[in-house]
Design a protein around this motif. Sequence first.
Motif, PDB file in Angstrom:
ATOM      1  N   UNK A  32       0.826  -1.223   0.000  1.00  0.00           N
ATOM      2  CA  UNK A  32       0.000   0.000   0.000  1.00  0.00           C
ATOM      3  C   UNK A  32       0.846   1.254   0.000  1.00  0.00           C
ATOM      4  N   UNK A  33       2.110   1.103   0.358  1.00  0.00           N
ATOM      5  CA  UNK A  33       2.971   2.279   0.340  1.00  0.00           C
ATOM      6  C   UNK A  33       4.408   1.897   0.018  1.00  0.00           C
ATOM      7  N   UNK A  39       0.756   4.388  -2.192  1.00  0.00           N
ATOM      8  CA  UNK A  39       0.723   4.126  -3.635  1.00  0.00           C
ATOM      9  C   UNK A  39      -0.400   4.928  -4.294  1.00  0.00           C
ATOM     10  N   UNK A  40      -1.533   4.970  -3.594  1.00  0.00           N
ATOM     11  CA  UNK A  40      -2.702   5.703  -4.109  1.00  0.00           C
ATOM     12  C   UNK A  40      -2.359   7.172  -4.372  1.00  0.00           C
ATOM     13  N   UNK A  41      -1.677   7.792  -3.406  1.00  0.00           N
ATOM     14  CA  UNK A  41      -1.299   9.206  -3.547  1.00  0.00           C
ATOM     15  C   UNK A  41      -0.325   9.399  -4.700  1.00  0.00           C
ATOM     16  N   UNK A  46       0.928  11.652  -9.765  1.00  0.00           N
ATOM     17  CA  UNK A  46       1.818  11.550 -10.931  1.00  0.00           C
ATOM     18  C   UNK A  46       1.282  10.693 -12.070  1.00  0.00           C
ATOM     19  N   UNK A  47       0.125  10.080 -11.865  1.00  0.00           N
ATOM     20  CA  UNK A  47      -0.474   9.296 -12.927  1.00  0.00           C
ATOM     21  C   UNK A  47      -0.103   7.826 -12.870  1.00  0.00           C
ATOM     22  N   UNK A 316       7.201  -0.431 -10.384  1.00  0.00           N
ATOM     23  CA  UNK A 316       6.337   0.072 -11.448  1.00  0.00           C
ATOM     24  C   UNK A 316       4.901  -0.061 -10.941  1.00  0.00           C
ATOM     25  N   UNK A 317       4.226   1.092 -10.844  1.00  0.00           N
ATOM     26  CA  UNK A 317       2.855   1.119 -10.331  1.00  0.00           C
ATOM     27  C   UNK A 317       1.889   1.137 -11.502  1.00  0.00           C
ATOM     28  N   UNK A 318       0.846   0.340 -11.421  1.00  0.00           N
ATOM     29  CA  UNK A 318      -0.105   0.291 -12.531  1.00  0.00           C
ATOM     30  C   UNK A 318      -1.533   0.178 -12.053  1.00  0.00           C
ATOM     31  N   UNK A 319      -2.426   0.179 -13.033  1.00  0.00           N
ATOM     32  CA  UNK A 319      -3.856   0.163 -12.743  1.00  0.00           C
ATOM     33  C   UNK A 319      -4.541  -0.878 -13.636  1.00  0.00           C
TER      34      UNK A 319
END
Length: 448
Positions: A32-33, A39-41, A46-47, A316-319
């Motif tokens: 989560x962080x 991570x959400x923030x 930043x997208x 790498x953060x994704x959705x």
Amino acid sequence: MEKKKFERPVIKKVQIGMPSKFGLKSEYAPIKEIDGVPVKDLIQQYGSPLYVFSEKTIRETYAEAYKAFSTRYPKVQFAWSYKTNYLNAICKVFHREGSWAEVVSGFEYEKALKNGVPGNQIIFNGPYKTKEDLVTAIKNHSYIHIDHYDEYYMLIDIAEELQLRPQVAVRVNMDTGIYPQWSRFGFNYENGEAWDIVQRILISNKMDLVGLHCHIGTYIMVPWAYSTAMNKLIDLFLGIEKKFNKHLQYIDIGGGFASKNTLKGAYLPGTDTCPTFDQYADSITSTLINSSINIEHLPTLILETGRGLIDDAGYLLGTVHATKRLPDGKNSYITDIGVNLLFTSFWYDYKITPAQEFGPYTEESVVYGPLCMNIDVLREYVQLPPMKKGDHFVISRIGAYNNTQWMQFIMYRPNVVLIDTDKKTHIIRKKENYETFAIQEQIPEHLK
Ligand SMILES: *Cc1c(COP(=O)(O)O)cnc(C)c1O
């Protein structure tokens, strides 16, 4: 009372038979962080997708590696492998920690200079150095690691032309008992070529031979391979002392330490099989110390560790863009991270972790990227808890090679963010936009 979060049910085939040693537990914790930043923030600000680097992890990993070697050997120098990750901010963290630069092209050389690295702290490797590259490197007193005879002849010409003495080392390739054997770079040890070039350099007396170099491969899982390599370099080192009464300044053992990522097809996870820096250091420094090199002439040990120092620091953060049930019943996700952003997913089975709470059940899933191409698969088979459209996830240990081998394809490459040691976030490479590419293009007059 807070409404409970709905999680869709999963359907699982009952497997008959004993679970394997590793098959008992599939649940793990969400990420989560990162370094205390949610991570959400990060995604909100930043997208998505988003590359995130932890300065804390870089510095801690470097300190661990440096300690492993410096506590075992008196003269140790790391040189940051630019091609592993040459985002300037990342390079600068390594330079602040005391790393030199190890570059393999004119472009990387220019980057190192602009990052403030003194010329005599740049190591120039690689099979393709142009005359212009060599001239710059010689004038800056950089260390040129000779790759082939044509490069050597070119250096002789330039040395005469400029009336300067290049500082050179010989890149040696060899059989270290591991497969595959890298034989295309440098001069071979076993067939005598390495000894031949060493003697030619010393006899011609047009340049200063200051070191020996090898880079035996990458993701080397057996520390003893470095001992084999070191023994062969030491043999050359001692041969030079004996025949030419010359003591080289350094032995550069290259990079190649494994990271904790799991190679595709590996039986055990990388976290279980990756040797520690201490194990590599033991193998390398014991060989040096137990050799018959006189204590007074012990060379500086140079390390060009790349992936082992940066993989863990990158995320790498994704959705999830959509979920889709395939005709064979398998669950699949369409995400916003394509293989063009995660080039190394061709070799690694990356760990993908949801960024929000999830229940105890997982389902075999396929994870796709957004590209309209069949090869755009991040994970072919992975056990994941159910995620839904809009959920975020984190891919860990992506710090090496992805920000250099990435490819712009049908979309803009996203922001890269560094979280500093005070948990402040900084964009270190801006998301691309239309202008990024328009600037490079030109329309011929008749098509305007
Ligand atoms: C790529 C490279 C490195 C770094 O290798 P890693 O396997 O990432 O540690 C070091 N030295 C040379 C010459 C290289 O080409």
